[in-house]
Scaffold this motif. Structure first.
Motif, PDB file in Angstrom:
ATOM      1  N   MET A 290      20.168 -18.338 -21.123  1.00  0.00           N
ATOM      2  CA  MET A 290      19.619 -17.123 -20.512  1.00  0.00           C
ATOM      3  C   MET A 290      18.773 -17.498 -19.292  1.00  0.00           C
ATOM      4  O   MET A 290      17.943 -18.392 -19.374  1.00  0.00           O
ATOM      5  CB  MET A 290      18.739 -16.407 -21.550  1.00  0.00           C
ATOM      6  N   PRO A 291      18.994 -16.817 -18.176  1.00  0.00           N
ATOM      7  CA  PRO A 291      18.127 -17.104 -17.026  1.00  0.00           C
ATOM      8  C   PRO A 291      16.691 -16.733 -17.379  1.00  0.00           C
ATOM      9  O   PRO A 291      16.458 -15.855 -18.206  1.00  0.00           O
ATOM     10  CB  PRO A 291      18.671 -16.193 -15.926  1.00  0.00           C
ATOM     11  N   LYS A 292      15.750 -17.395 -16.736  1.00  0.00           N
ATOM     12  CA  LYS A 292      14.342 -17.188 -17.068  1.00  0.00           C
ATOM     13  C   LYS A 292      14.003 -15.686 -16.977  1.00  0.00           C
ATOM     14  O   LYS A 292      13.568 -15.089 -17.935  1.00  0.00           O
ATOM     15  CB  LYS A 292      13.476 -18.010 -16.116  1.00  0.00           C
ATOM     16  N   HIS A 293      14.212 -15.102 -15.816  1.00  0.00           N
ATOM     17  CA  HIS A 293      14.030 -13.655 -15.707  1.00  0.00           C
ATOM     18  C   HIS A 293      15.101 -13.144 -14.770  1.00  0.00           C
ATOM     19  O   HIS A 293      15.364 -13.736 -13.755  1.00  0.00           O
ATOM     20  CB  HIS A 293      12.689 -13.281 -15.064  1.00  0.00           C
ATOM     21  N   GLN A 294      15.692 -11.999 -15.162  1.00  0.00           N
ATOM     22  CA  GLN A 294      16.570 -11.306 -14.230  1.00  0.00           C
ATOM     23  C   GLN A 294      15.670 -10.337 -13.487  1.00  0.00           C
ATOM     24  O   GLN A 294      15.409  -9.244 -13.966  1.00  0.00           O
ATOM     25  CB  GLN A 294      17.631 -10.549 -15.026  1.00  0.00           C
ATOM     26  N   ILE A 295      15.205 -10.750 -12.350  1.00  0.00           N
ATOM     27  CA  ILE A 295      14.223  -9.889 -11.705  1.00  0.00           C
ATOM     28  C   ILE A 295      14.270  -9.971 -10.180  1.00  0.00           C
ATOM     29  O   ILE A 295      14.593 -11.012  -9.608  1.00  0.00           O
ATOM     30  CB  ILE A 295      12.803 -10.227 -12.229  1.00  0.00           C
ATOM     31  N   SER A 296      14.019  -8.828  -9.556  1.00  0.00           N
ATOM     32  CA  SER A 296      13.822  -8.796  -8.107  1.00  0.00           C
ATOM     33  C   SER A 296      12.416  -8.266  -7.848  1.00  0.00           C
ATOM     34  O   SER A 296      11.855  -7.572  -8.691  1.00  0.00           O
ATOM     35  CB  SER A 296      14.834  -7.869  -7.440  1.00  0.00           C
ATOM     36  N   VAL A 297      11.884  -8.605  -6.690  1.00  0.00           N
ATOM     37  CA  VAL A 297      10.519  -8.190  -6.379  1.00  0.00           C
ATOM     38  C   VAL A 297      10.530  -7.356  -5.100  1.00  0.00           C
ATOM     39  O   VAL A 297      11.226  -7.688  -4.136  1.00  0.00           O
ATOM     40  CB  VAL A 297       9.602  -9.426  -6.199  1.00  0.00           C
ATOM     41  N   VAL A 298       9.776  -6.272  -5.119  1.00  0.00           N
ATOM     42  CA  VAL A 298       9.578  -5.463  -3.914  1.00  0.00           C
ATOM     43  C   VAL A 298       8.093  -5.528  -3.563  1.00  0.00           C
ATOM     44  O   VAL A 298       7.245  -5.253  -4.412  1.00  0.00           O
ATOM     45  CB  VAL A 298      10.015  -3.995  -4.147  1.00  0.00           C
ATOM     46  N   VAL A 299       7.809  -5.934  -2.349  1.00  0.00           N
ATOM     47  CA  VAL A 299       6.406  -5.989  -1.902  1.00  0.00           C
ATOM     48  C   VAL A 299       6.195  -4.890  -0.860  1.00  0.00           C
ATOM     49  O   VAL A 299       6.848  -4.883   0.186  1.00  0.00           O
ATOM     50  CB  VAL A 299       6.068  -7.369  -1.294  1.00  0.00           C
ATOM     51  N   LEU A 300       5.312  -3.951  -1.167  1.00  0.00           N
ATOM     52  CA  LEU A 300       5.049  -2.845  -0.247  1.00  0.00           C
ATOM     53  C   LEU A 300       3.972  -3.230   0.764  1.00  0.00           C
ATOM     54  O   LEU A 300       2.900  -3.685   0.389  1.00  0.00           O
ATOM     55  CB  LEU A 300       4.597  -1.605  -1.015  1.00  0.00           C
ATOM     56  N   ALA A 301       4.306  -3.040   2.027  1.00  0.00           N
ATOM     57  CA  ALA A 301       3.337  -3.385   3.079  1.00  0.00           C
ATOM     58  C   ALA A 301       3.550  -2.538   4.330  1.00  0.00           C
ATOM     59  O   ALA A 301       3.346  -2.983   5.447  1.00  0.00           O
ATOM     60  CB  ALA A 301       3.451  -4.859   3.422  1.00  0.00           C
ATOM     61  N   ALA A 302       3.975  -1.289   4.115  1.00  0.00           N
ATOM     62  CA  ALA A 302       4.250  -0.442   5.283  1.00  0.00           C
ATOM     63  C   ALA A 302       3.055   0.424   5.672  1.00  0.00           C
ATOM     64  O   ALA A 302       3.061   1.058   6.719  1.00  0.00           O
ATOM     65  CB  ALA A 302       5.465   0.433   5.018  1.00  0.00           C
ATOM     66  N   GLY A 303       2.044   0.444   4.815  1.00  0.00           N
ATOM     67  CA  GLY A 303       0.853   1.255   5.103  1.00  0.00           C
ATOM     68  C   GLY A 303       0.226   0.800   6.413  1.00  0.00           C
ATOM     69  O   GLY A 303       0.376  -0.343   6.824  1.00  0.00           O
ATOM     70  N   LYS A 304      -0.493   1.703   7.072  1.00  0.00           N
ATOM     71  CA  LYS A 304      -0.997   1.393   8.416  1.00  0.00           C
ATOM     72  C   LYS A 304      -2.208   0.472   8.428  1.00  0.00           C
ATOM     73  O   LYS A 304      -2.494  -0.169   9.427  1.00  0.00           O
ATOM     74  CB  LYS A 304      -1.314   2.691   9.162  1.00  0.00           C
ATOM     75  N   GLY A 305      -2.908   0.418   7.322  1.00  0.00           N
ATOM     76  CA  GLY A 305      -4.072  -0.472   7.266  1.00  0.00           C
ATOM     77  C   GLY A 305      -5.118  -0.123   8.313  1.00  0.00           C
ATOM     78  O   GLY A 305      -5.785  -1.011   8.849  1.00  0.00           O
ATOM     79  N   THR A 306      -5.245   1.168   8.595  1.00  0.00           N
ATOM     80  CA  THR A 306      -6.138   1.639   9.663  1.00  0.00           C
ATOM     81  C   THR A 306      -7.563   1.117   9.517  1.00  0.00           C
ATOM     82  O   THR A 306      -8.212   0.794  10.507  1.00  0.00           O
ATOM     83  CB  THR A 306      -6.216   3.188   9.658  1.00  0.00           C
ATOM     84  N   ARG A 307      -8.025   1.034   8.267  1.00  0.00           N
ATOM     85  CA  ARG A 307      -9.433   0.683   8.057  1.00  0.00           C
ATOM     86  C   ARG A 307      -9.764  -0.761   8.433  1.00  0.00           C
ATOM     87  O   ARG A 307     -10.927  -1.117   8.577  1.00  0.00           O
ATOM     88  CB  ARG A 307      -9.814   0.946   6.593  1.00  0.00           C
ATOM     89  N   MET A 308      -8.730  -1.568   8.621  1.00  0.00           N
ATOM     90  CA  MET A 308      -8.987  -2.947   9.056  1.00  0.00           C
ATOM     91  C   MET A 308      -9.383  -2.983  10.536  1.00  0.00           C
ATOM     92  O   MET A 308      -9.994  -3.937  10.998  1.00  0.00           O
ATOM     93  CB  MET A 308      -7.740  -3.827   8.859  1.00  0.00           C
ATOM     94  N   LYS A 309      -9.000  -1.948  11.279  1.00  0.00           N
ATOM     95  CA  LYS A 309      -9.260  -1.894  12.723  1.00  0.00           C
ATOM     96  C   LYS A 309      -8.813  -3.193  13.399  1.00  0.00           C
ATOM     97  O   LYS A 309      -9.600  -3.898  14.026  1.00  0.00           O
ATOM     98  CB  LYS A 309     -10.741  -1.638  12.995  1.00  0.00           C
ATOM     99  N   SER A 310      -7.527  -3.488  13.241  1.00  0.00           N
ATOM    100  CA  SER A 310      -7.035  -4.784  13.713  1.00  0.00           C
ATOM    101  C   SER A 310      -5.651  -4.662  14.327  1.00  0.00           C
ATOM    102  O   SER A 310      -4.836  -3.845  13.880  1.00  0.00           O
ATOM    103  CB  SER A 310      -6.971  -5.751  12.527  1.00  0.00           C
ATOM    104  N   LYS A 311      -5.377  -5.487  15.318  1.00  0.00           N
ATOM    105  CA  LYS A 311      -4.027  -5.565  15.878  1.00  0.00           C
ATOM    106  C   LYS A 311      -3.144  -6.389  14.958  1.00  0.00           C
ATOM    107  O   LYS A 311      -1.926  -6.288  14.977  1.00  0.00           O
ATOM    108  CB  LYS A 311      -4.064  -6.211  17.262  1.00  0.00           C
ATOM    109  N   LEU A 312      -3.786  -7.260  14.169  1.00  0.00           N
ATOM    110  CA  LEU A 312      -3.037  -8.093  13.225  1.00  0.00           C
ATOM    111  C   LEU A 312      -2.701  -7.257  11.994  1.00  0.00           C
ATOM    112  O   LEU A 312      -3.553  -6.533  11.469  1.00  0.00           O
ATOM    113  CB  LEU A 312      -3.912  -9.294  12.825  1.00  0.00           C
TER     114      LEU A 312
END
Ligand code: UD1
Ligand code: CA
Length: 456
Positions: free
Chosen positions: A1-23
């Motif tokens: 059996m494979p260790k885990h049958q799994i995929s991962v989704v990482v959400l990072a589309a939010g604007k992050g306005t409060r960081m006040k950053s170009k990065l």
């Protein structure tokens, strides 16, 4: 059996306005490493089949740091549920379950992810595992609403919650493990009929329940699910990370007089029986072997410090520095791209750059390797056992042979052969009695001048 049958989704589309950053928010560093990489390090330990990173407008920035992730753009930020929805083409044909993480929640330990996987496997019809936590200040988090028998019924967002629901202290971290075969059908059933007008990922709980699936909750500590929305949060995350690094150093056999003033990088390697005095800062890529002492207020990056060496106080070691066994770097010494063999001493006020220094050589106070002519860099090679007198300028490219002596105050522009003495400075001439005569004549001149002023 494979260790885990799994995929991962990482959400990072939010604007992050409060960081006040170009990065982009997820590229801000903690311990010298982008927060995204803190997260991906833990994700990669799971060996997922695929990791999909959802980003917004600033795709190029994130893409460059996305490692093995497939990057997907969510053009409009219509909510966390919508963000997972846009991964559909990327996850086409992938078997197994999907773990949803947030790019701005970087410290989720792999163990916790595995705990969620185990929880889902516990019963056959568990369709969803939610990672909950009990924050000291539940504030604006989504609340986990449970049935009287303790099962998770739904998640209600703070904005949509009633007063009594807001009293619940079990909150949603946002992390979720979702049955892979059911995820997209459930997502398709979401509506945005709520206080924010968004497609909430959290509504999957109710969707799974309506489909007769179980939903379970794994509880995390607040520290593990620490999210970063502002520079204040970033500073807090840094403090948390530094706390862990200091603890690790202490338990690994490092003595620190005042650990709270020592700053590590994510990749600082420190041996045993090392002493680190207050105010020491480690940049990336530093290795310190056993028995080394780093004295107060030294700044060290890209350096390898070998067994028994002493560095500082107030030393600056820059990338490419290799300090040999039992060598000594003293106060106000800067070293860059230089290999110092065993027992070398550079004790005071020097700049050593683009150089090699042989074993047991002694570099006098104020020695400068002049490695740059304004256009190009050149190397200085100093042989084993050489002695460089104080305040010497070694104009590179130049080689000082083994066992050679350089007289103090020399400006060395030509190679010096082994065991030779090089002196390159103005000759000293002493004139007996000159000073006494000088004082006498000058004093007489001054007296004559002041008589004249007084009109005598
Ligand atoms: C979310 C949860 C809330 C939870 C909280 C924990 C929902 C509806 N709410 O709220 O229950 O307590 O996280 O921090 O899920 N993102 C996208 N695309 C979007 C919207 C968000 O990629 O359209 C990403 C963000 O970059 C972020 C994550 O999803 O990484 C969470 O978004 P955020 O807006 O912070 O969610 P919250 O409203 O705080
Ligand atoms: Ca958030």
């Amino acid at each position: 059996m494979p260790k885990h049958q799994i995929s991962v989704v990482v959400l990072a589309a939010g604007k992050g306005t409060r960081m006040k950053s170009k990065l982009h928010k997820v590229l801000h560093a903690i311990g010298g490493k982008p927060m995204l990489h803190h997260l991906l390090d833990s994700v990669e330990e799971l060996s997922p089949q695929k990791t999909v990173l959802v980003v917004g407008a600033d795709r190029e920035q994130v893409e460059a740091q996305a490692r093995s992730c497939e990057v997907v753009t969510q053009t409009e930020q219509l909510g966390t549920g919508h963000a997972v929805m846009v991964t559909k083409p990327a996850l086409q044909g992938i078997a197994g379950d999907v773990l949803v993480l947030y790019g701005d929640v970087p410290f989720i330990p792999t163990k916790l992810m595995e705990q969620m996987i185990t929880a889902k496997a516990a019963t056959a019809n568990t369709g969803l595992v939610v990672l909950g936590f009990r924050p000291k200040e539940p504030a604006k988090y989504g609340r986990l609403v449970t049935t009287p028998d303790g099962a998770l019924e739904r998640i209600v967002e703070f904005k949509d919650a009633t007063d009594s629901e807001r009293q619940i202290n079990l909150c949603n971290s946002g992390m979720m493990l979702i049955d892979g075969s059911k995820m997209f059908p459930w997502l398709a059933s979401l509506s945005n009929n709520n206080a924010s007008g968004e497609y909430y990922l959290t509504d999957l709980v109710a969707a799974a329940r309506a489909d007769d699936y179980n939903v379970s909750v794994v509880e995390a500590s607040e520290e593990d699910v620490l999210g970063i929305n502002s520079r204040e949060d970033l500073a807090l995350a840094e403090a948390t990370f530094q706390g862990k690094m200091r603890q690790r150093a202490l338990s690994g056999g490092v003595t620190m007089t005042d650990p709270s003033t020592v700053y590590f990088s994510y990749d600082t390697h420190i041996g045993a029986d090392v002493t680190i005095e207050p105010g020491v800062v480690f940049g990336p890529n530093v290795t310190i072997e056993d028995g080394v002492t780093i004295k107060a207020y030294s700044h060290i990056e890209g350096a390898h410090i070998r067994t028994g060496a002493t560095v500082g106080p107030f030393a600056r070691l820059r990338p490419g520095t290799d300090v040999g066994e039992n060598a000594k770097i003293g106060n106000f010494v800067e070293v860059k791209k230089a290999k110092l063999e065993q027992g070398v001493k550079v004790s005071h006020l020097s700049y050593i750059g683009d150089a090699t220094i042989g074993a047991e050589a002694n570099i006098g106070a104020g020695t400068i390797t002049c490695n740059y002519d304004g256009f190009l860099k050149f190397e200085t090679h100093i042989g084993a056992g050489a002695f460089i007198g104080s305040n010497s300028a070694l104009v590179a490219p130049v080689t000082i042979g083994d066992g050679a002596l350089v007289g103090a105050g020399s400006v060395i522009t030509k190679d010096v052969e082994s065991d030779a003495l090089a002196v390159a400075r103005g000759q000293q001439r002493n004139r007996a009695g000159f000073a006494a005569t000088f004082r006498e004549t000058q004093a007489a001149k001054k007296a004559a001048q002041s008589d004249k002023k007084k009109g005598r």
